[in-house]
Design a protein around this motif. Sequence first.
Motif, PDB file in Angstrom:
ATOM      1  N   UNK A  78       0.812  -1.205   0.000  1.00 26.45           N
ATOM      2  CA  UNK A  78       0.000   0.000   0.000  1.00 26.45           C
ATOM      3  C   UNK A  78       0.847   1.257   0.000  1.00 26.45           C
ATOM      4  N   UNK A  79       1.874   1.283   0.846  1.00 26.17           N
ATOM      5  CA  UNK A  79       2.760   2.440   0.875  1.00 26.17           C
ATOM      6  C   UNK A  79       3.485   2.602  -0.455  1.00 26.17           C
ATOM      7  N   UNK A  80       3.979   1.489  -1.000  1.00 28.59           N
ATOM      8  CA  UNK A  80       4.760   1.569  -2.230  1.00 28.59           C
ATOM      9  C   UNK A  80       3.890   1.957  -3.419  1.00 28.59           C
ATOM     10  N   UNK A  81       2.606   1.587  -3.355  1.00 27.27           N
ATOM     11  CA  UNK A  81       1.701   1.992  -4.419  1.00 27.27           C
ATOM     12  C   UNK A  81       1.583   3.503  -4.499  1.00 27.27           C
ATOM     13  N   UNK A  82       1.534   4.148  -3.328  1.00 26.49           N
ATOM     14  CA  UNK A  82       1.484   5.595  -3.311  1.00 26.49           C
ATOM     15  C   UNK A  82       2.804   6.231  -3.669  1.00 26.49           C
ATOM     16  N   UNK A  83       3.902   5.569  -3.310  1.00 20.21           N
ATOM     17  CA  UNK A  83       5.223   6.153  -3.497  1.00 20.21           C
ATOM     18  C   UNK A  83       5.735   6.028  -4.934  1.00 20.21           C
ATOM     19  N   UNK A  84       5.389   4.951  -5.623  1.00 19.28           N
ATOM     20  CA  UNK A  84       5.941   4.694  -6.956  1.00 19.28           C
ATOM     21  C   UNK A  84       5.748   5.870  -7.903  1.00 19.28           C
ATOM     22  N   UNK A  85       4.585   6.498  -7.834  1.00 21.52           N
ATOM     23  CA  UNK A  85       4.269   7.586  -8.771  1.00 21.52           C
ATOM     24  C   UNK A  85       4.280   8.949  -8.079  1.00 21.52           C
ATOM     25  N   UNK A 141       4.462  17.313   4.881  1.00 24.35           N
ATOM     26  CA  UNK A 141       4.149  16.599   6.120  1.00 24.35           C
ATOM     27  C   UNK A 141       3.698  15.171   5.810  1.00 24.35           C
ATOM     28  N   UNK A 142       2.814  15.049   4.848  1.00 21.97           N
ATOM     29  CA  UNK A 142       2.291  13.719   4.488  1.00 21.97           C
ATOM     30  C   UNK A 142       3.391  12.817   3.945  1.00 21.97           C
ATOM     31  N   UNK A 143       4.313  13.395   3.177  1.00 25.64           N
ATOM     32  CA  UNK A 143       5.392  12.610   2.588  1.00 25.64           C
ATOM     33  C   UNK A 143       6.276  12.002   3.680  1.00 25.64           C
ATOM     34  N   UNK A 144       6.614  12.817   4.682  1.00 22.89           N
ATOM     35  CA  UNK A 144       7.440  12.319   5.792  1.00 22.89           C
ATOM     36  C   UNK A 144       6.691  11.254   6.579  1.00 22.89           C
ATOM     37  N   UNK A 145       5.414  11.510   6.862  1.00 26.75           N
ATOM     38  CA  UNK A 145       4.622  10.560   7.645  1.00 26.75           C
ATOM     39  C   UNK A 145       4.380   9.263   6.885  1.00 26.75           C
ATOM     40  N   UNK A 146       4.206   9.361   5.570  1.00 31.49           N
ATOM     41  CA  UNK A 146       4.010   8.150   4.771  1.00 31.49           C
ATOM     42  C   UNK A 146       5.239   7.250   4.860  1.00 31.49           C
ATOM     43  N   UNK A 147       6.422   7.848   4.740  1.00 28.91           N
ATOM     44  CA  UNK A 147       7.641   7.067   4.892  1.00 28.91           C
ATOM     45  C   UNK A 147       7.795   6.532   6.301  1.00 28.91           C
ATOM     46  N   UNK A 158      -5.285  -0.736  -0.584  1.00 28.96           N
ATOM     47  CA  UNK A 158      -4.472  -1.943  -0.398  1.00 28.96           C
ATOM     48  C   UNK A 158      -4.051  -2.083   1.068  1.00 28.96           C
ATOM     49  N   UNK A 159      -3.709  -0.966   1.705  1.00 30.38           N
ATOM     50  CA  UNK A 159      -3.322  -1.012   3.120  1.00 30.38           C
ATOM     51  C   UNK A 159      -4.480  -1.458   4.000  1.00 30.38           C
ATOM     52  N   UNK A 160      -5.685  -1.004   3.679  1.00 25.26           N
ATOM     53  CA  UNK A 160      -6.868  -1.440   4.432  1.00 25.26           C
ATOM     54  C   UNK A 160      -7.030  -2.954   4.349  1.00 25.26           C
ATOM     55  N   UNK A 161      -6.793  -3.517   3.170  1.00 27.12           N
ATOM     56  CA  UNK A 161      -6.856  -4.975   3.031  1.00 27.12           C
ATOM     57  C   UNK A 161      -5.827  -5.645   3.947  1.00 27.12           C
TER      58      UNK A 161
END
Length: 400
Positions: free
Chosen positions: A218-225, A297-303, A367-370
């Motif tokens: 889920x995290x990588x799905x958001x990060x790839x693009x 802020x979101x970028x740091x927290x996502x990582x 995906x993360x929810x799953x």
Amino acid sequence: MPVALYALAIGGFGIGLTEFVIMGLLPEVAADFRVSETAAGYFISGYALSVAIGAIILTAALTRIDRKKALLGLMILFIAGNLVSAVATDYTVMMLGRIIAALCHGAFFGIGSVVAAQLVAPNKKAGAISIMFAGLTISNVLGVPLGTMLGQAAGWRSTFWAITVIGVLAFIGIMLLVPARTGSEEKVLPGALRREFSAFRNPQVWLSILVTILGYGGMFGGFTYIAFTLTEVSGFSSATVPWLLILFGVGLFIGNIVGGKAADKHLGRTLLILLSALTVVLVVFAVTAGNPVMTIISLVLMGGFGFATVPGLQLRIMAYADQAPTLASGANIAAFNIGNALGAWVGGLTLAAGLGYTSPLWAGAAVTVLGLLVLLLALWFRGGEFSRKPLAKAKQELVV
């Protein structure tokens, strides 16, 4: 923490650098080999596929070998792969070097996780694993931008020569600092491979693998693009993106350390909180991506929340693998890479459907929810694992 953990971290740093630094050098590599950037991109996907394959096959092949010797052998493979890349004369040789280096990736982190855990007390295992993975996170924070700068200034081959040297340093550190066998390590006996495969009879092992694929994917799905989101939605210039990714890497580093410490106290509860928080962050990121401050802020927290799950996910599968954690640990490393591929694929589908540059973030949240639902199912089977200090008995009895 034992100094041997930092020798493992150096190896993790070099491996992380090998995996990610080529992203910043693709134009130079493509131009040198006279191929399209799409073809050069196969150096990334080919590496990821080889990681997943090597994590299972090499880990299985090394189950009867002393773990220190196995780690040294894997570092030799890593050094050889990067050396081949540094001297590659054409596209095929370069791809061969990438594959050779990638094959050691999963097995190194899989076996290294077991070695790291056996070096410390039962209540510090996740923290020890996080130190080894800290090398991987530091490679994102410092290694990738510095490696890219070196490659742009002195030619992309210079970066792979530097990585080769890092591999030699890691080999020396492991050889000198990692003990050949600790008192808690079980003697390697005939039938070790059969015993390792027997761990997969436990449904919790498979549930742990599925949580890893979905939660990390889920995290990588958001990060790839993310570059498209940053430039097309948030309004940042392309030149700013590398610096923003450094902030993402800072989040990875902090999350890895904090997540490891938290997982040692309450493993199930920690994973539950982290995956829930990651879902919220991805949703907030998607909603507020047009605001540059909220984006940072979101970028740091996502990582941070995304990588904070890694030590706990690794420890969970090792604990449920009972007396044979090595192959299960390697399988979980493969699961991280499968998650990467899954997240990137799902995010790509949303873009292809014309849903906009924030759609990969929404897809990552879904995906993360799953993954969160699978974790809840696993905890329910465990009997309310998240309501107390989980796996205390399992961690005490775990022979690594």
